[in-house]
Design a protein around this motif. Structure first.
Motif, PDB file in Angstrom:
ATOM      1  N   THR A  68       0.828  -1.200   0.000  1.00 31.24           N
ATOM      2  CA  THR A  68       0.000   0.000   0.000  1.00 31.24           C
ATOM      3  C   THR A  68       0.863   1.251   0.000  1.00 31.24           C
ATOM      4  N   GLU A  69       1.915   1.252   0.785  1.00 38.52           N
ATOM      5  CA  GLU A  69       2.825   2.403   0.804  1.00 38.52           C
ATOM      6  C   GLU A  69       3.421   2.636  -0.582  1.00 38.52           C
ATOM      7  N   ARG A  70       3.792   1.566  -1.260  1.00 37.91           N
ATOM      8  CA  ARG A  70       4.367   1.732  -2.603  1.00 37.91           C
ATOM      9  C   ARG A  70       3.331   2.238  -3.594  1.00 37.91           C
ATOM     10  N   LEU A  71       2.079   1.794  -3.462  1.00 40.11           N
ATOM     11  CA  LEU A  71       1.013   2.293  -4.328  1.00 40.11           C
ATOM     12  C   LEU A  71       0.888   3.806  -4.190  1.00 40.11           C
ATOM     13  N   PHE A  72       0.880   4.308  -2.963  1.00 39.89           N
ATOM     14  CA  PHE A  72       0.754   5.744  -2.727  1.00 39.89           C
ATOM     15  C   PHE A  72       1.978   6.497  -3.236  1.00 39.89           C
ATOM     16  N   GLN A  73       3.169   5.942  -3.016  1.00 36.81           N
ATOM     17  CA  GLN A  73       4.381   6.590  -3.495  1.00 36.81           C
ATOM     18  C   GLN A  73       4.419   6.617  -5.024  1.00 36.81           C
ATOM     19  N   SER A  74       4.001   5.534  -5.655  1.00 41.79           N
ATOM     20  CA  SER A  74       3.957   5.507  -7.119  1.00 41.79           C
ATOM     21  C   SER A  74       3.030   6.593  -7.653  1.00 41.79           C
ATOM     22  N   ALA A  75       1.871   6.755  -7.014  1.00 39.67           N
ATOM     23  CA  ALA A  75       0.925   7.783  -7.443  1.00 39.67           C
ATOM     24  C   ALA A  75       1.546   9.168  -7.318  1.00 39.67           C
ATOM     25  N   ARG A  76       2.237   9.409  -6.220  1.00 36.06           N
ATOM     26  CA  ARG A  76       2.857  10.729  -6.032  1.00 36.06           C
ATOM     27  C   ARG A  76       3.927  10.988  -7.087  1.00 36.06           C
ATOM     28  N   ILE A  77       4.684   9.944  -7.435  1.00 38.83           N
ATOM     29  CA  ILE A  77       5.702  10.115  -8.478  1.00 38.83           C
ATOM     30  C   ILE A  77       5.058  10.507  -9.797  1.00 38.83           C
ATOM     31  N   LEU A  78       3.869   9.933 -10.083  1.00 38.14           N
ATOM     32  CA  LEU A  78       3.157  10.275 -11.313  1.00 38.14           C
ATOM     33  C   LEU A  78       2.358  11.566 -11.196  1.00 38.14           C
ATOM     34  N   GLY A  79       2.336  12.186 -10.015  1.00 40.33           N
ATOM     35  CA  GLY A  79       1.733  13.505  -9.867  1.00 40.33           C
ATOM     36  C   GLY A  79       0.290  13.530  -9.421  1.00 40.33           C
ATOM     37  N   PHE A  80      -0.164  12.478  -8.737  1.00 39.98           N
ATOM     38  CA  PHE A  80      -1.515  12.552  -8.195  1.00 39.98           C
ATOM     39  C   PHE A  80      -1.586  11.887  -6.825  1.00 39.98           C
ATOM     40  N   GLU A  81      -2.630  12.232  -6.078  1.00 37.87           N
ATOM     41  CA  GLU A  81      -2.842  11.706  -4.747  1.00 37.87           C
ATOM     42  C   GLU A  81      -4.016  10.735  -4.756  1.00 37.87           C
ATOM     43  N   ILE A  82      -3.864   9.622  -4.094  1.00 34.04           N
ATOM     44  CA  ILE A  82      -4.958   8.662  -3.949  1.00 34.04           C
ATOM     45  C   ILE A  82      -5.944   9.194  -2.918  1.00 34.04           C
ATOM     46  N   PRO A  83      -7.230   9.286  -3.249  1.00 35.41           N
ATOM     47  CA  PRO A  83      -8.215   9.936  -2.366  1.00 35.41           C
ATOM     48  C   PRO A  83      -8.719   9.052  -1.226  1.00 35.41           C
ATOM     49  N   TYR A  84      -7.863   8.233  -0.669  1.00 35.22           N
ATOM     50  CA  TYR A  84      -8.197   7.397   0.477  1.00 35.22           C
ATOM     51  C   TYR A  84      -6.970   7.332   1.367  1.00 35.22           C
ATOM     52  N   THR A  85      -7.152   6.919   2.588  1.00 37.14           N
ATOM     53  CA  THR A  85      -6.006   6.720   3.470  1.00 37.14           C
ATOM     54  C   THR A  85      -5.419   5.327   3.237  1.00 37.14           C
ATOM     55  N   GLU A 118      16.439   8.797 -15.703  1.00 38.36           N
ATOM     56  CA  GLU A 118      16.340  10.160 -16.210  1.00 38.36           C
ATOM     57  C   GLU A 118      15.331  10.273 -17.346  1.00 38.36           C
ATOM     58  N   THR A 119      14.841   9.135 -17.841  1.00 43.68           N
ATOM     59  CA  THR A 119      13.900   9.176 -18.967  1.00 43.68           C
ATOM     60  C   THR A 119      12.532   8.605 -18.629  1.00 43.68           C
ATOM     61  N   ALA A 120      12.373   7.993 -17.447  1.00 43.88           N
ATOM     62  CA  ALA A 120      11.085   7.405 -17.066  1.00 43.88           C
ATOM     63  C   ALA A 120      11.024   7.314 -15.543  1.00 43.88           C
ATOM     64  N   PRO A 121       9.819   7.321 -14.959  1.00 45.26           N
ATOM     65  CA  PRO A 121       9.672   7.254 -13.497  1.00 45.26           C
ATOM     66  C   PRO A 121       9.869   5.827 -12.984  1.00 45.26           C
ATOM     67  N   THR A 122      11.101   5.334 -13.078  1.00 50.40           N
ATOM     68  CA  THR A 122      11.371   3.911 -12.847  1.00 50.40           C
ATOM     69  C   THR A 122      11.207   3.477 -11.392  1.00 50.40           C
ATOM     70  N   ALA A 123      11.113   4.424 -10.461  1.00 45.40           N
ATOM     71  CA  ALA A 123      10.896   4.061  -9.064  1.00 45.40           C
ATOM     72  C   ALA A 123       9.424   3.791  -8.764  1.00 45.40           C
ATOM     73  N   SER A 124       8.557   4.006  -9.731  1.00 47.33           N
ATOM     74  CA  SER A 124       7.125   3.785  -9.549  1.00 47.33           C
ATOM     75  C   SER A 124       6.696   2.475 -10.201  1.00 47.33           C
ATOM     76  N   LYS A 125       5.611   1.901  -9.666  1.00 45.48           N
ATOM     77  CA  LYS A 125       5.011   0.734 -10.310  1.00 45.48           C
ATOM     78  C   LYS A 125       3.894   1.274 -11.205  1.00 45.48           C
ATOM     79  N   ALA A 126       4.320   1.927 -12.275  1.00 41.15           N
ATOM     80  CA  ALA A 126       3.402   2.589 -13.204  1.00 41.15           C
ATOM     81  C   ALA A 126       3.031   1.645 -14.337  1.00 41.15           C
TER      82      ALA A 126
END
Length: 299
Positions: A58-75, A151-159
């Motif tokens: 769950t923590e990684r899901l939220f971090q991935s969303a932040r890397i892509l520029g949005f917030e998950i609307p739940y806790t 440097e070319t893709a958000p590789t730290a995210s599970k996008a």
């Protein structure tokens, strides 16, 4: 026997805070996540009724969303609870759980900042990615596509968009008679398989590529800790392609793959050995512990 289509099943899916019948969990064809890959997801497994390392996923899901520029609307607590309840309502104790968050259809433009963020969670029975006979060892071809530079893709995210080259590589490998493909990074060094991290045994030590350009998997970290607990030296480093010829054992690690031995990479052949077999067993025992037992073991 033809597989059951994923859009035509019995059961319930958690969709934006409510449970809906499986067949009714639909989205519009102009959904931003479909056109521009503005989505992130997780893959989780439950064993004996417990979702293994649920909070880390769950923590990684939220971090991935932040890397892509949005917030998950739940806790995180709400998503954890929804994952558990989705499994329960589908009468599952051994399950694969798939949470996904994505931009909706309110706008269709490259940025689309006014889109609503949707979240869905599905759960179903899904055995090991490579089947019952995986202990014989799977085979890997060589992917022609490479993992991108951070440097070319958000590789730290599970996008979701980052899986396109993995999908293409696995499809090509299967067409050539392999089970999966080994991918290199943008420099030409060893990276991972299309959906799992790679490990190599050299001279009794466990070596794995540094997670630069691909995910530092939760199963990857778990396996490394298990190895250390069993007095096996773990080395994270750059692994050149020509080195794989001298490895004595090779295996993959990931939620879907669990710990799976590799018997062949292109023209190089291996056999599951002591370290691989030990880690397969240790991982199988760990995932069936209760969450409390896992915490006690980590302490």
């Amino acid at each position: 026997m033809a597989p059951i289509p994923f859009d035509d099943r019995d059961g319930l899916i958690w969709f934006d805070g409510q449970f809906v019948p499986w067949r009714d969990a639909k989205l519009h064809v102009l959904t931003h996540g479909l056109h521009y890959a503005s989505g992130v997801f997780e893959g989780e497994r439950a064993y004996s009724g417990h979702i293994f390392k649920l909070r880390e996923h769950t923590e990684r899901l939220f971090q991935s969303a932040r890397i892509l520029g949005f917030e998950i609307p739940y806790t995180m607590e709400e998503i954890d609870a929804a994952c558990i309840e989705t499994m329960r309502r589908n009468n599952l104790t051994e399950a694969y759980i798939r949470p996904i968050a994505y931009r909706g259809s309110e706008m269709l433009a490259v940025s689309a900042q006014q889109t609503r963020i949707h979240v869905a969670i599905a759960a179903w029975a899904w055995p090991n990615l490579f089947g019952e006979d995986r202990m014989k060892g799977i085979t890997l071809g060589m992917a022609k596509w490479r993992r991108p530079s951070p440097e070319t893709a958000p590789t730290a995210s599970k996008a979701s968009g980052l899986y396109m080259i993995g999908t293409m590589s696995k499809r090509d490998a299967e067409a050539e008679g392999f089970n999966d493909a080994l991918m290199l990074d943008w420099k030409g060094d060893v990276a991972e398989a299309t959906g799992a991290n790679a490990f190599f045994v050299f001279d009794g030590e466990l070596h794995t590529p540094k997670p630069v350009g691909f995910l530092d998997g939760i199963t990857r970290r778990t396996v490394m800790n298990l190895a250390r607990q069993n007095q096996i030296k773990v080395v994270e480093r750059t692994i050149a392609l020509e080195e794989i010829a001298r490895a004595s054992e090779v295996f993959l690690a990931g939620t879907a793959a669990e710990v799976t031995p590799v018997r062949r990479i292109a023209d190089h052949h291996y056999a599951p050995g002591r370290i691989t077999e030990m880690l397969v067993g240790e991982y199988a025992r760990l995932v069936r512990m209760s969450p409390e037992e896992v915490l006690q073991r980590a302490a």
